[in-house]
Design a protein around this motif. Structure first.
Motif, PDB file in Angstrom:
ATOM      1  N   ARG A  53      32.059   3.482  17.749  1.00 21.00           N
ATOM      2  CA  ARG A  53      31.328   4.628  17.209  1.00 21.00           C
ATOM      3  C   ARG A  53      32.336   5.679  16.769  1.00 21.00           C
ATOM      4  N   PHE A  54      32.155   6.155  15.535  1.00 17.41           N
ATOM      5  CA  PHE A  54      33.057   7.153  14.976  1.00 17.41           C
ATOM      6  C   PHE A  54      32.266   8.382  14.540  1.00 17.41           C
ATOM      7  N   VAL A  55      32.861   9.530  14.750  1.00 21.54           N
ATOM      8  CA  VAL A  55      32.311  10.789  14.267  1.00 21.54           C
ATOM      9  C   VAL A  55      32.915  11.067  12.903  1.00 21.54           C
ATOM     10  N   ILE A  56      32.068  11.473  11.986  1.00 24.68           N
ATOM     11  CA  ILE A  56      32.515  11.921  10.665  1.00 24.68           C
ATOM     12  C   ILE A  56      32.636  13.435  10.745  1.00 24.68           C
ATOM     13  N   GLU A  57      33.813  13.940  10.426  1.00 24.16           N
ATOM     14  CA  GLU A  57      34.056  15.378  10.490  1.00 24.16           C
ATOM     15  C   GLU A  57      34.432  15.917   9.116  1.00 24.16           C
ATOM     16  N   VAL A  58      34.004  17.146   8.873  1.00 32.82           N
ATOM     17  CA  VAL A  58      34.410  17.900   7.695  1.00 32.82           C
ATOM     18  C   VAL A  58      34.880  19.260   8.203  1.00 32.82           C
ATOM     19  N   GLN A  61      34.104  20.023  11.714  1.00 31.60           N
ATOM     20  CA  GLN A  61      32.687  20.127  12.064  1.00 31.60           C
ATOM     21  C   GLN A  61      32.054  18.740  12.081  1.00 31.60           C
ATOM     22  N   PHE A  62      31.176  18.510  13.046  1.00 30.24           N
ATOM     23  CA  PHE A  62      30.446  17.257  13.165  1.00 30.24           C
ATOM     24  C   PHE A  62      29.532  17.107  11.945  1.00 30.24           C
ATOM     25  N   ALA A  63      29.752  16.032  11.168  1.00 26.72           N
ATOM     26  CA  ALA A  63      28.951  15.824   9.957  1.00 26.72           C
ATOM     27  C   ALA A  63      28.131  14.545  10.012  1.00 26.72           C
ATOM     28  N   GLY A  64      28.404  13.679  10.992  1.00 22.49           N
ATOM     29  CA  GLY A  64      27.637  12.445  11.089  1.00 22.49           C
ATOM     30  C   GLY A  64      28.332  11.421  11.955  1.00 22.49           C
ATOM     31  N   VAL A  65      27.753  10.213  11.940  1.00 28.38           N
ATOM     32  CA  VAL A  65      28.258   9.120  12.761  1.00 28.38           C
ATOM     33  C   VAL A  65      28.223   7.836  11.945  1.00 28.38           C
ATOM     34  N   VAL A  66      29.265   7.033  12.088  1.00 26.34           N
ATOM     35  CA  VAL A  66      29.270   5.673  11.545  1.00 26.34           C
ATOM     36  C   VAL A  66      29.560   4.749  12.729  1.00 26.34           C
ATOM     37  N   GLU A  67      28.739   3.696  12.855  1.00 21.95           N
ATOM     38  CA  GLU A  67      28.830   2.823  14.011  1.00 21.95           C
ATOM     39  C   GLU A  67      28.949   1.363  13.597  1.00 21.95           C
ATOM     40  N   LEU A  68      29.795   0.642  14.297  1.00 19.32           N
ATOM     41  CA  LEU A  68      29.852  -0.813  14.200  1.00 19.32           C
ATOM     42  C   LEU A  68      29.209  -1.341  15.470  1.00 19.32           C
ATOM     43  N   MET A  69      28.150  -2.110  15.316  1.00 17.96           N
ATOM     44  CA  MET A  69      27.354  -2.582  16.446  1.00 17.96           C
ATOM     45  C   MET A  69      27.361  -4.105  16.497  1.00 17.96           C
ATOM     46  N   ASP A  70      27.134  -4.627  17.687  1.00 17.72           N
ATOM     47  CA  ASP A  70      27.044  -6.081  17.876  1.00 17.72           C
ATOM     48  C   ASP A  70      28.255  -6.799  17.274  1.00 17.72           C
TER      49      ASP A  70
END
Length: 165
Positions: A53-58, A61-70
């Motif tokens: 799980r990665f936080v997207i920052e700008v 500032q927290f701007a979102g999340v990108v996740e690799l699952m399973d």
């Protein structure tokens, strides 16, 4: 834009996302998570090698999340998911975040294929995924229930050799 691993300090932002009905409808999930439950899930999964799980920052500032699952190391594939905070939508972060997640999946984890599932009615997301190189592999009919109705969803995939071109 920057991505970094999800940290415990990010949980208040995740809590806000997980309890947003409009956000969680995009993931076909119920918008209901207590902060205690979220903390327990974080502690349980922080060492899980089947997830990243990665936080997207700008500008920090927290701007979102990108996740690799399973993440499957035998078959070398994983599912990818992304959510951009509403305050940061419309800035191209979904595409940039996906590209960063894919680069990690293919170059660091040496995965062969990344797949995703997206609502057929989410035209903006489908457009972004196709632009990146994902291809429709099939349609799951009335597979998910969200916002009071069943939704058809595309299964889309991208192979490492197609991404690197």
């Amino acid at each position: 834009m920057n991505i970094r691993p999800l940290e415990k300090k990010d949980l208040p932002h995740i809590y806000q996302q997980r309890n947003s009905r409009s956000v969680m409808a995009l993931w076909f999930e119920e918008p209901y998570t207590s902060f205690d439950e979220l903390s327990i899930l974080y502690d349980r999964h922080v060492l899980d090698q089947a997830e990243r799980r990665f936080v997207i920052e700008v500008d920090d500032q927290f701007a979102g999340v990108v996740e690799l699952m399973d993440i499957n190391t035998i078959h070398r594939h994983a599912e990818i998911q992304i959510i951009i905070h509403p305050d940061f939508q419309g800035q191209g972060l979904a595409q940039k975040g996906m590209l960063a997640g894919l680069e990690y999946a293919f170059s660091v984890l040496n995965l062969h294929k990344i797949y995703l599932i997206v609502d057929v009615d989410n035209a903006a997301a489908v457009h972004i995924y196709k632009k990146i190189g994902f291809q429709e592999e099939g349609c799951l009919k009335q597979h998910y229930f969200a916002e009071g109705k069943y939704h058809d969803s595309y299964m889309m995939g991208l192979f490492a050799n197609d991404f690197k071109k």
